[in-house]
Design a protein around this motif. Sequence first.
Motif, mmCIF file in Angstrom:
data_model
loop_
_atom_site.group_PDB
_atom_site.id
_atom_site.type_symbol
_atom_site.label_atom_id
_atom_site.label_comp_id
_atom_site.label_asym_id
_atom_site.label_seq_id
_atom_site.Cartn_x
_atom_site.Cartn_y
_atom_site.Cartn_z
ATOM 1 N N VAL A 12 0.865 -1.230 -0.165
ATOM 2 C CA VAL A 12 -0.122 0.080 -0.007
ATOM 3 C C VAL A 12 0.907 1.084 0.074
ATOM 4 C CG1 VAL A 12 -1.433 1.375 1.608
ATOM 5 C CG2 VAL A 12 -2.017 -1.154 1.078
ATOM 6 N N LEU A 13 1.834 1.268 0.716
ATOM 7 C CA LEU A 13 2.868 2.188 0.719
ATOM 8 C C LEU A 13 3.473 2.840 -0.401
ATOM 9 C CD1 LEU A 13 4.989 2.500 4.071
ATOM 10 C CD2 LEU A 13 3.091 3.996 3.418
ATOM 11 N N LEU A 14 3.800 1.543 -1.092
ATOM 12 C CA LEU A 14 4.605 1.552 -2.177
ATOM 13 C C LEU A 14 3.750 2.158 -3.309
ATOM 14 C CD1 LEU A 14 6.941 -1.438 -2.589
ATOM 15 C CD2 LEU A 14 7.659 0.818 -2.739
ATOM 16 N N THR A 15 2.416 1.845 -3.299
ATOM 17 C CA THR A 15 1.382 2.257 -4.467
ATOM 18 C C THR A 15 1.343 3.645 -4.190
ATOM 19 O OG1 THR A 15 0.378 0.263 -4.073
ATOM 20 C CG2 THR A 15 -0.710 1.760 -5.335
ATOM 21 N N LEU A 16 1.032 4.047 -2.899
ATOM 22 C CA LEU A 16 0.675 5.569 -2.561
ATOM 23 C C LEU A 16 1.982 6.396 -3.060
ATOM 24 C CD1 LEU A 16 -0.797 5.651 1.143
ATOM 25 C CD2 LEU A 16 -1.923 6.279 -1.138
ATOM 26 N N ALA A 17 3.229 6.030 -2.575
ATOM 27 C CA ALA A 17 4.344 6.707 -3.091
ATOM 28 C C ALA A 17 4.294 6.843 -4.724
ATOM 29 C CB ALA A 17 5.603 6.179 -2.470
ATOM 30 N N ALA A 18 4.289 5.779 -5.171
ATOM 31 C CA ALA A 18 4.456 5.650 -6.822
ATOM 32 C C ALA A 18 3.202 6.505 -7.436
ATOM 33 C CB ALA A 18 4.086 4.354 -7.261
ATOM 34 N N GLY A 19 1.882 6.638 -6.776
ATOM 35 C CA GLY A 19 0.864 7.333 -7.327
ATOM 36 C C GLY A 19 1.370 8.670 -7.069
ATOM 37 N N HIS A 20 1.811 9.275 -5.949
ATOM 38 C CA HIS A 20 2.153 10.412 -5.578
ATOM 39 C C HIS A 20 3.278 11.117 -6.679
ATOM 40 C CE1 HIS A 20 2.861 14.119 -3.406
ATOM 41 N NE2 HIS A 20 4.231 13.953 -3.609
ATOM 42 N N ALA A 21 4.431 10.215 -6.881
ATOM 43 C CA ALA A 21 5.277 10.491 -7.786
ATOM 44 C C ALA A 21 4.643 10.880 -9.307
ATOM 45 C CB ALA A 21 6.446 9.588 -7.906
ATOM 46 N N ALA A 22 3.744 9.945 -9.714
ATOM 47 C CA ALA A 22 3.153 9.940 -11.004
ATOM 48 C C ALA A 22 2.117 11.236 -11.073
ATOM 49 C CB ALA A 22 2.111 8.972 -11.184
ATOM 50 N N PHE A 23 1.544 11.716 -9.777
ATOM 51 C CA PHE A 23 0.732 12.943 -10.023
ATOM 52 C C PHE A 23 1.766 14.112 -9.951
ATOM 53 C CE2 PHE A 23 -1.149 16.261 -7.601
ATOM 54 C CZ PHE A 23 -2.361 16.532 -8.221
ATOM 55 N N ALA A 24 2.781 14.064 -9.273
ATOM 56 C CA ALA A 24 3.747 15.114 -9.387
ATOM 57 C C ALA A 24 4.402 15.315 -10.785
ATOM 58 C CB ALA A 24 4.962 15.134 -8.158
ATOM 59 N N GLN A 25 4.525 14.382 -11.411
ATOM 60 C CA GLN A 25 5.144 14.429 -12.781
ATOM 61 C C GLN A 25 3.961 15.132 -13.624
ATOM 62 O OE1 GLN A 25 6.938 10.614 -13.882
ATOM 63 N NE2 GLN A 25 8.723 11.107 -12.717
ATOM 64 N N SER A 26 2.865 14.366 -13.694
ATOM 65 C CA SER A 26 1.812 14.809 -14.538
ATOM 66 C C SER A 26 1.171 16.067 -14.245
ATOM 67 C CB SER A 26 0.552 13.757 -14.541
ATOM 68 O OG SER A 26 -0.100 13.833 -13.150
ATOM 69 N N ALA A 27 1.297 17.001 -13.014
ATOM 70 C CA ALA A 27 0.723 18.121 -12.836
ATOM 71 C C ALA A 27 1.469 19.123 -13.944
ATOM 72 C CB ALA A 27 1.140 18.672 -11.530
ATOM 73 N N ALA A 28 0.786 19.538 -14.914
ATOM 74 C CA ALA A 28 1.384 20.509 -16.069
ATOM 75 C C ALA A 28 1.844 21.635 -15.412
ATOM 76 C CB ALA A 28 0.198 20.561 -16.975
ATOM 77 N N PRO A 29 2.951 22.117 -16.026
ATOM 78 C CA PRO A 29 3.487 23.619 -15.777
ATOM 79 C C PRO A 29 2.361 24.585 -16.062
ATOM 80 C CG PRO A 29 4.425 22.740 -17.796
ATOM 81 C CD PRO A 29 3.704 21.784 -17.235
ATOM 82 N N ASP A 30 2.274 25.608 -15.123
ATOM 83 C CA ASP A 30 1.226 26.690 -15.333
ATOM 84 C C ASP A 30 1.638 27.555 -16.772
ATOM 85 O OD1 ASP A 30 -0.523 28.775 -15.138
ATOM 86 O OD2 ASP A 30 0.285 29.675 -13.134
ATOM 87 N N PRO A 31 0.644 27.444 -17.560
ATOM 88 C CA PRO A 31 0.932 28.112 -18.839
ATOM 89 C C PRO A 31 1.294 29.750 -18.597
ATOM 90 C CG PRO A 31 -1.153 27.277 -18.801
ATOM 91 C CD PRO A 31 -0.518 26.817 -17.758
ATOM 92 N N LEU A 32 0.635 30.075 -17.534
ATOM 93 C CA LEU A 32 0.705 31.780 -17.333
ATOM 94 C C LEU A 32 1.854 32.188 -16.443
ATOM 95 C CD1 LEU A 32 -3.183 32.373 -16.675
ATOM 96 C CD2 LEU A 32 -1.820 32.252 -18.871
ATOM 97 N N ALA A 33 2.742 31.172 -16.113
ATOM 98 C CA ALA A 33 3.910 31.392 -15.251
ATOM 99 C C ALA A 33 4.675 32.590 -15.716
ATOM 100 C CB ALA A 33 4.487 30.063 -14.900
ATOM 101 N N ALA A 34 4.980 32.511 -17.187
ATOM 102 C CA ALA A 34 5.783 33.490 -17.421
ATOM 103 C C ALA A 34 5.484 35.066 -17.250
ATOM 104 C CB ALA A 34 6.122 33.008 -18.952
ATOM 105 N N ALA A 35 4.089 34.927 -17.056
ATOM 106 C CA ALA A 35 3.774 36.396 -16.920
ATOM 107 C C ALA A 35 3.857 36.987 -15.552
ATOM 108 C CB ALA A 35 2.139 36.459 -16.963
ATOM 109 N N ASP A 36 4.206 36.116 -14.602
ATOM 110 C CA ASP A 36 4.695 36.611 -13.177
ATOM 111 C C ASP A 36 5.992 37.204 -13.133
ATOM 112 O OD1 ASP A 36 2.464 35.445 -12.382
ATOM 113 O OD2 ASP A 36 3.506 33.526 -11.864
#
Length: 299
Positions: A12-36
């Motif tokens: 369960v721990l491994l699955t959670l960790a893998a899931g978290h890593a996958a989520f962190a990778q899949s979070a797309a960069p903010d397309p409006l970040a350059a405006a900051d």
Amino acid sequence: MKRASGWLFCAVLLTLAAGHAAFAQSAAPDPLAAADSYVNAPHNWQWWFPAAGSPMQAQIDWLMKYVLWIMAGVVGFVGLLMAYVMIRFNHKANKVPSQLTHNTLVEVIWLVVPTILLAIIIGPSLSLIWYEGDDSNPYMTVTVTGHQWYWEYNYQSVPGLDYTSYMIPDNELQPGQIRRLSVDHPLVLPVGEKIKFDITSSDVLHGFYLPSLGVQKYAIPGSIQNSWTLITKPGTYYGECNQICGLNHDAMPIEIKAVPMADYLAWIKVAQANYTENSLAPNLISSPPPVGQFAELTK
Ligand SMILES: [Cu+2]
């Protein structure tokens, strides 16, 4: 049994960790970040125009200073002349006044010099008016509609992309947001491209005013005013409604996120998924356009 539950716990721990890593990778960069990276906002005790964010504002700024220096010269010259006359020819210093009434040379000079001054002002003025009016061949056109009291942006080249933009109330401000200027859904534009605005209103007169971009047009119900801009640098730019349009006139700022083309295209995908399916436009029908009201009145 104990061993099995231990393995299960590890799994369960491994699955959670893998899931978290996958989520962190899949979070797309903010397309409006350059405006900051650059924020062009008014500041306390500001005296001069904001830094020019578009060639149009750069030209307005130049013409303003050009005319200002000519005017300073005229005011200085006339002021000195008056001081001289008041000192040199006052009653005490000049007991017997001259009876002179005409002097051809002086009259020619005071006709010719102002004519030359007007001519050197009118040339750049006309050329700027011509430049401002040339909204031909834009990369894209956005219909901007003023409402009591928010803005609505319709991207003509992106089917269905039409959303509203409300000011963030003071008590909901997040760190980095600017009081009375930040909005929930900013207008997003690509840098380096000519953007045309079709400006209108659904109810009363509003003003689409972007001081750092040199845009200022009335938003008039039943009519479309055109303007355009070309933002040279990624950043966040602000404007305000500058026609007194009712109770919350001060609560309809304009926030523009200008980003590089690739980021703009990435944002379009996000916006199409979010802004065209979820209706962000609250009961637009409750505020009927005056054209309809006029039709009712003339029945
Ligand atoms: Cu307004």
